[in-house]
Design an enzyme around this catalytic site. Sequence first.
Site, PDB file in Angstrom:
ATOM      1  N   TRP A 172       1.988  74.763  38.467  1.00 16.17           N
ATOM      2  CA  TRP A 172       2.064  73.450  37.734  1.00 16.17           C
ATOM      3  C   TRP A 172       3.443  72.599  38.129  1.00 16.17           C
ATOM      4  CZ3 TRP A 172       4.266  73.613  32.032  1.00 16.17           C
ATOM      5  CH2 TRP A 172       5.285  74.286  31.917  1.00 16.17           C
ATOM      6  N   ASP A 173       4.434  73.313  38.645  1.00 15.52           N
ATOM      7  CA  ASP A 173       5.850  72.617  38.755  1.00 15.52           C
ATOM      8  C   ASP A 173       5.469  71.231  39.377  1.00 15.52           C
ATOM      9  OD1 ASP A 173       5.626  75.558  38.706  1.00 15.52           O
ATOM     10  OD2 ASP A 173       7.657  75.301  39.828  1.00 15.52           O
TER      11      ASP A 173
ATOM     12  N   GLU B 134       6.402  82.773  30.273  1.00 11.23           N
ATOM     13  CA  GLU B 134       5.845  83.989  30.818  1.00 11.23           C
ATOM     14  C   GLU B 134       6.225  85.368  30.168  1.00 11.23           C
ATOM     15  OE1 GLU B 134       6.064  83.544  35.054  1.00 11.23           O
ATOM     16  OE2 GLU B 134       4.465  82.059  35.392  1.00 11.23           O
TER      17      GLU B 134
ATOM     18  N   LYS C 240      10.940  82.779  28.120  1.00  8.72           N
ATOM     19  CA  LYS C 240      11.563  82.425  29.211  1.00  8.72           C
ATOM     20  C   LYS C 240      12.138  81.269  29.773  1.00  8.72           C
ATOM     21  CE  LYS C 240      10.136  83.360  34.417  1.00  8.72           C
ATOM     22  NZ  LYS C 240       9.222  83.525  35.256  1.00  8.72           N
ATOM     23  N   GLN C 241      10.894  80.454  28.915  1.00  7.14           N
ATOM     24  CA  GLN C 241      11.369  78.847  29.240  1.00  7.14           C
ATOM     25  C   GLN C 241      10.690  78.114  28.238  1.00  7.14           C
ATOM     26  OE1 GLN C 241       8.432  80.017  32.406  1.00  7.14           O
ATOM     27  NE2 GLN C 241       8.173  78.063  32.514  1.00  7.14           N
TER      28      GLN C 241
END
Length: 771
Positions: free
Chosen positions: A359-360, A491, A599-600
Site C-alpha cells: 500500500w506504500d 502491524e 507500530k505506525q
Amino acid sequence: MAISEQKRTFQLHLQDLSDHNPAFLETIYALANGHLGVRASDPLQGNSHAVTGMPGLFVNGFYDLSQISYGEKYAGYPENNQTIAQLPDPRYLVIEIDGQRSDEATFTTRLVDKNLDLETGLLNELFEITTPGGKMLQLSLSTFASQADDAIFGESYTVRPLNFSGSVKLYKQHPYIDQVFDRESDPRAVVRKNGLDRQYLSADFPAMQITTQRSQLGLVLMWRYLGEDSLVHFDQNDGMPRYVMDLDLEQGLAESFDFGYSVGDIHSLMDVAMNHATYLKEANNHLEHHSFSSLFTESARQMQAFWRDADIQIEGDPESQKGIRFNLFHLHQSAGHDGHTSIPAKGLTGAGYEGHYFWDTEMFMLPAFIYTDPDRAKQILMYRFQTLDSARQQARDYGLDSGALFPWRTINGSEASPYFPAGLAQMHINADIAYAVAEYVAVTDDQTFLAEAGFEIILETARFWQRMGSFGVDGPQGGHFVLNKVTGPDEYTALVNNNYYTNRLAQHNLRLAVIFAKQLQAVGSDKLEALGVTDKELADFSHSADEMYLPFDKELGVKMQDDGAFNMPIWPFDQTPRDDYPLLLHYHPLRLYSHQVNKQADTLMSDFLFPEDQDIEQLKRDFDYYEPITTHDSSLSRAIFSVLANRIRAHHKAYRYIAESMLTDLNNSQGNSQDGIHVGNMGASWMEMVFGVAGMQRTKSGLVFSPHLPTQWMGLGFKIKYRDEQVEVHVTRSQTQFTLVHGNGLTLTCDDQKVTLNESTPTVVVDLVDK
Ligand code: BGC
C-alpha cells in the site's frame, strides 16, 4: 541562495554520510530509472563472498517463484513466494596484473570518494585498487541509469597505475547470473535464491537471455563497448562472451573506457525463447551509434525536466534541503511507468521485502506523482488495473462470489505474504487503492482513465466490502455494517473487529462506487451495463456505507482503533530497553497483539486522509491518545504525525518529526537501509512539505492552503499541477506567494482568503495569519 550553495544541495558527497558501511552506501548511491536499478557496489566484487557488499541489478517486475513451505497449510493460503531477481552487477570488472586476476586472487578495493549529482543523475566514484603483489591502480567510475531510455545503464571507467608502469588487462564479463547473498535473520530482508537460467546469444558483443524457471519470464541483457579503441576486443573463444582490454599503461597516466548496458523488456519465457533475435536487435538499437556522453546528455535533460516540476526548495536549512532532494530523486527513479509495474517498497535499490509492492505506493508515494507527474501516477494505477483478475481470484479464494481483493504484497498481482495476520488480513489495501484512484481523478479530471480502468477498480473493491462485511447483531454494532477479522495499518495489532481505519476507508470506497456509477450513468456510459451494475447494488452500497460502524470511545472522546483496542493493557514502554526497538525483531507477535502499542499511524491515518471528519479538538484528542503508544517502528509513520501535528498547530513537534523522517535513509535511522531505501517514507516526506508545512488540502471547492513555516527555515517552495494548471507556491514566515506557471487560471484559498490566478494576475501574495 548563491549558485554554488544551490549546486551543493544537489550533490551527495561521501563526506556527508556518517555511515560508511559498504552495503549501506550501495543502497544510498544506487541508480535506477523505474525499469532497472543498480547498486553502487565494489566493481570488483562480482559474486565473491570475500567482500561484504551485496551488488546486483534489479529489473522492476522480474522475479521468480518458489514454493512457500508452511508448517501447517490451510485452504486459500498463497502457494508461492515471489522474489525479485538479483541479476549480475553491470559495474563488474575483472583486472589482471602480473598474471593475477581480481576474480581469483584477493585484490583490495579502497573507496576514496563517491559523489552523486542529483541534478543530472550522474554518480562519480573513485577507488584505489591494490593487487596481492602491492601494485596500485586508481579506478574512477562514472555511471547513470538513463532517464531518457530506460533500457540503458551507462558506465565510464578510467584506470591509472599509481606505483608502476606495465601491462594491465581488463575484462567485462558476467560468468554468473544470480547475485544472491544469504541474510535470513531479519524478516524484512529475507532473500531467496531464484531459479535463473542463462543462454548466451550470438552477436559481435556480449549478450545473453536470462529466464526464470518457475515464473517463466525472460529478458535480453547485452553490453557494448562505446568507442572505437583497437585495444578493446570482443572475445568468446571459451564460449563466454566478454570484452578484453589489453593495455600497456604508464605510471600516472590514465586510460578510459565507456560501456553501455541494455536491459530489455520482460517477456514470457516462451516469447523470449522464440524471438530473442528480435529482442536482441532492439536492445542493441538502444546503444549502437551512441556514445556515453550522448546517452548521458539525453538522460540528464530528462532529469532536469523532472526537477523543473518536482523540486522542493527549503531555504535556510541545507541539511533538510539535501534530504528532500535525495528523497525526491529516489522516489522518481524507483517508479515503474509502463503500466505493468509499480514501485517496490525498497525501490530498485535492494532485495529487501523481495521487491514487493505494498500500500506504500498508493498511500504514501502516489500523491507526489499525482500533483507533479500525473502521467506516471496513471501508469502506476494502471498496474493495479492490469492485475484486477488476480485480485478477483483472491476474493474467490477468500470465499466470496464477487468482487476483488488486492494482495497485501506482491509483484505479479497474487498474494505473496505467507503470514496472513500481517498480510492478507490487511484488506484495507483494497480501499487504499480505490482512494488513490479517486484522488488521481479528482486532481487530474482524467475521465477517460475513470471510464476505462478506474471505475472498475472502485466497483470491484466495493463489491468485496459489500460481501465481506455484515450487519452487527447486538451491542453498539447492532444494525450497523461491520467488518470483522481484519488487520489495520498498525502491524502490532492484528485480526480485530472493526478497525476504524479499514471501516472508514471501506465506507469511502463504497461511496465512491456510487458517486462514480452515477457520474458515468449521467454521461450515458455503457460501462455499468458491461460490469453488471444494478440500481439495487448501488442502493446496497449506499446503505452499507451509511451504516458503517466506526468505533468511538464516548468517555475519552477518542476514535477507537478497533472494537477491543482500549481493553488491552498499554505496552510496558518504561521497561523496554532502547535496543529492543523495532519491537518486531524482539517480541513474539502475539505479545505485541495483546497490548496497546502501535507500530505506525493507524486511526490517525484516517484523520490524516479525511480532515473534514473531525474538528481540531477531536484531532487533538486522537493525536494525544495515539502518539504515546506509537513506536514509529515503520518508516511510514513519522511523516503522518508531522502533518497532523501541523494541523493541531503543534508546530515544533511537526518540525521534530520532519527532521527525523526526512533523513531516514541518509542517517540509516531504521537500521536497515542496506537492504534498500524506504521509498514510502520518501513519498511521505513530499506530503510533509505540501500537506504539512504548506497545509494543502483538496476540498470540494478546490485547493486550500494553511501554511506555517518552521522557525528553522527561511522559505519553502514547490510546484503542483491541478487539472490543467501548474502553480508555484512559495511560503515564508510572513507571506505566501502563488504564481500561475501554466494554464488559464484557477482560484484557491489560503488562510480563508480567495486567491485568483489568471493570465492578467499570475502572482498573488497572501499575508499569513498567526496560527
Ligand atoms: C509496514 C507496512 C508497510 C511495509 C512495507 C511494514 O513495516 O508496517 O505498513 O507496508 O513495511 O514498507
